[in-house]
Design a protein around this motif. Structure first.
Motif, PDB file in Angstrom:
ATOM      1  N   ILE A 179       0.844  -1.204   0.000  1.00 55.74           N
ATOM      2  CA  ILE A 179       0.000   0.000   0.000  1.00 55.74           C
ATOM      3  C   ILE A 179       0.878   1.253   0.000  1.00 55.74           C
ATOM      4  O   ILE A 179       0.685   2.175  -0.794  1.00 55.74           O
ATOM      5  CB  ILE A 179      -0.927   0.005   1.244  1.00 55.74           C
ATOM      6  CG1 ILE A 179      -1.892  -1.192   1.187  1.00 55.74           C
ATOM      7  CG2 ILE A 179      -1.689   1.317   1.367  1.00 55.74           C
ATOM      8  CD1 ILE A 179      -2.677  -1.412   2.464  1.00 55.74           C
ATOM      9  N   VAL A 180       1.868   1.258   0.890  1.00 61.53           N
ATOM     10  CA  VAL A 180       2.725   2.442   1.014  1.00 61.53           C
ATOM     11  C   VAL A 180       3.633   2.586  -0.214  1.00 61.53           C
ATOM     12  O   VAL A 180       3.858   3.693  -0.716  1.00 61.53           O
ATOM     13  CB  VAL A 180       3.536   2.399   2.331  1.00 61.53           C
ATOM     14  CG1 VAL A 180       4.497   3.577   2.418  1.00 61.53           C
ATOM     15  CG2 VAL A 180       2.587   2.393   3.522  1.00 61.53           C
ATOM     16  N   LYS A 181       4.127   1.443  -0.726  1.00 61.95           N
ATOM     17  CA  LYS A 181       4.946   1.501  -1.949  1.00 61.95           C
ATOM     18  C   LYS A 181       4.160   2.149  -3.086  1.00 61.95           C
ATOM     19  O   LYS A 181       4.669   2.989  -3.817  1.00 61.95           O
ATOM     20  CB  LYS A 181       5.329   0.078  -2.384  1.00 61.95           C
ATOM     21  CG  LYS A 181       6.573  -0.470  -1.748  1.00 61.95           C
ATOM     22  CD  LYS A 181       6.902  -1.820  -2.386  1.00 61.95           C
ATOM     23  CE  LYS A 181       8.117  -2.443  -1.734  1.00 61.95           C
ATOM     24  NZ  LYS A 181       8.346  -3.806  -2.205  1.00 61.95           N
ATOM     25  N   GLY A 213       2.938   7.269   4.792  1.00 62.91           N
ATOM     26  CA  GLY A 213       2.821   5.811   4.896  1.00 62.91           C
ATOM     27  C   GLY A 213       2.249   5.384   6.236  1.00 62.91           C
ATOM     28  O   GLY A 213       1.438   4.462   6.315  1.00 62.91           O
ATOM     29  N   LYS A 214       2.655   6.055   7.300  1.00 60.94           N
ATOM     30  CA  LYS A 214       2.114   5.729   8.622  1.00 60.94           C
ATOM     31  C   LYS A 214       0.613   6.022   8.645  1.00 60.94           C
ATOM     32  O   LYS A 214      -0.173   5.234   9.173  1.00 60.94           O
ATOM     33  CB  LYS A 214       2.840   6.526   9.709  1.00 60.94           C
ATOM     34  CG  LYS A 214       4.250   5.970   9.999  1.00 60.94           C
ATOM     35  CD  LYS A 214       5.019   6.849  10.966  1.00 60.94           C
ATOM     36  CE  LYS A 214       4.432   6.818  12.358  1.00 60.94           C
ATOM     37  NZ  LYS A 214       5.093   5.872  13.270  1.00 60.94           N
ATOM     38  N   ALA A 261       6.262  -1.611   5.545  1.00 56.31           N
ATOM     39  CA  ALA A 261       5.373  -0.693   6.262  1.00 56.31           C
ATOM     40  C   ALA A 261       4.325  -1.554   6.945  1.00 56.31           C
ATOM     41  O   ALA A 261       3.960  -2.625   6.440  1.00 56.31           O
ATOM     42  CB  ALA A 261       4.712   0.292   5.309  1.00 56.31           C
ATOM     43  N   GLY A 262       3.871  -1.108   8.091  1.00 55.49           N
ATOM     44  CA  GLY A 262       2.861  -1.908   8.788  1.00 55.49           C
ATOM     45  C   GLY A 262       2.354  -1.205  10.030  1.00 55.49           C
ATOM     46  O   GLY A 262       2.784  -0.091  10.360  1.00 55.49           O
ATOM     47  N   LYS A 275      -7.593  -8.654   2.627  1.00 58.68           N
ATOM     48  CA  LYS A 275      -6.578  -8.027   1.766  1.00 58.68           C
ATOM     49  C   LYS A 275      -6.901  -6.542   1.585  1.00 58.68           C
ATOM     50  O   LYS A 275      -8.011  -6.191   1.186  1.00 58.68           O
ATOM     51  CB  LYS A 275      -6.595  -8.741   0.407  1.00 58.68           C
ATOM     52  CG  LYS A 275      -5.906  -8.005  -0.708  1.00 58.68           C
ATOM     53  CD  LYS A 275      -4.565  -8.624  -1.040  1.00 58.68           C
ATOM     54  CE  LYS A 275      -3.909  -7.869  -2.194  1.00 58.68           C
ATOM     55  NZ  LYS A 275      -2.559  -7.464  -1.895  1.00 58.68           N
ATOM     56  N   ALA A 276      -5.934  -5.696   1.884  1.00 57.64           N
ATOM     57  CA  ALA A 276      -6.089  -4.249   1.684  1.00 57.64           C
ATOM     58  C   ALA A 276      -5.148  -3.815   0.565  1.00 57.64           C
ATOM     59  O   ALA A 276      -4.067  -4.378   0.400  1.00 57.64           O
ATOM     60  CB  ALA A 276      -5.745  -3.500   2.964  1.00 57.64           C
TER      61      ALA A 276
END
Ligand code: ZN
Length: 287
Positions: A24-26, A43-44, A171-172, A225-226
């Motif tokens: 997602i962040v990529k 990203g956060k 990222a997470g 899945k997001a």
């Protein structure tokens, strides 16, 4: 692969959510051509919004956030829906890290506010807001929001990591939220849990592996899945143009050659020509 896992832990008294938001962040960083500092803060926010979206109960549910202060990052806006399609933008895509303090603090600035709009698809949307605390960063802003606006003592830890070439490699987020009937003992356990360690374990164990570190309730095991997905389309935006009115739209097209709309969420430009206007209003006349 599923990247969001929700379950109950600590005798069913606390909800645990583990998110691997790397893809997602990529995608968000690539679409907006972000610097590493901008990717970090944005990203956060994307990871925490993935959590908030996963909490939506109604199929038609949508949730949006706006983080705004006088910091160097400008406004950060992120939206998500029940289908876990997450999208957003950060105003300053060229944000650079700060040497003297944490990048997040500089990006958010002082006097910031966090506004959340949750729309369950009917009635009026719920709007909640809080002041961004003068310490910490994105996670602390959301913890404050849950404390003030929803009276839920929530612990949130999100992170974005970079590789040698400053590309996003991980990222997470990990979130623990006690249910209203949680005992004091359980609350103590929630505060003793090392969220940094759990966040780091996502890289090797995956989201399900991290949840399995707990004595969790497999009856309540929600694996989903997001992804980073914008919901804009030429068709969708043509409906926005209808609200302008035919005369106004044709005037714009006459003056500029075309009506142009930019989608901030996915950094896409849409162009509407006279031919498009014919189609938009021909359709309308039939109705
Ligand atoms: Zn878009």
């Amino acid at each position: 692969m599923n990247n969001v896992l929700r379950t109950l832990v600590f005798n069913g008294q606390v909800s645990l959510t583990v998110i691997d938001g790397t893809e997602i962040v990529k995608e968000g960083a690539k679409l907006h051509n972000l610097t590493p500092a901008a990717s970090y803060v944005f990203g956060k926010a994307l990871c925490v919004m993935t959590y908030m979206s996963a909490c939506l109960k109604e199929e038609s549910g949508e949730i949006s956030l706006s983080l705004k202060g006088n910091g160097t990052g400008g406004e950060i806006a992120v939206s998500g829906n029940r289908a876990l399609r997450i999208r957003g933008y950060i105003e300053n895509t060229d944000l650079v890290g700060c040497e003297d303090c944490e990048t997040e603090r500089c990006a958010l600035g002082d006097n910031g506010s966090l506004t959340i709009i949750r729309d369950d698809g009917y009635n009026r949307p719920f709007i909640g807001a809080c002041a961004v605390p003068g310490f910490g960063g994105v996670d602390e802003a959301f913890e404050e929001y849950y404390r003030i606006s929803e009276q839920l003592p929530t612990r949130i830890k999100s992170g974005v990591e970079f590789g040698e070439n400053n590309e996003v490699v991980f990222a997470g987020a990990v979130v623990l939220q006690p249910l209203p009937f949680a005992s004091d003992d359980t609350l103590d356990k929630v505060y003793e849990t090392d969220l940094d360690e759990l966040l780091s374990l996502i890289k090797t164990l995956g989201v399900e592996g991290v949840a399995e570190k707990f004595d969790c309730d497999k009856q309540v095991w929600d694996s989903r899945k997001a992804s980073y997905r914008c919901n804009c389309s030429k068709h969708y935006l043509s409906r926005v143009l209808v609200s302008l009115g035919e005369d106004a739209l044709r005037e714009i097209i006459r003056e500029d050659g075309a009506a142009r709309i930019h989608c901030h969420y996915c950094n896409t430009d849409y162009e509407f020509t006279g031919e498009d206007a014919d189609k938009i209003f021909a359709h309308k006349k039939k109705d």
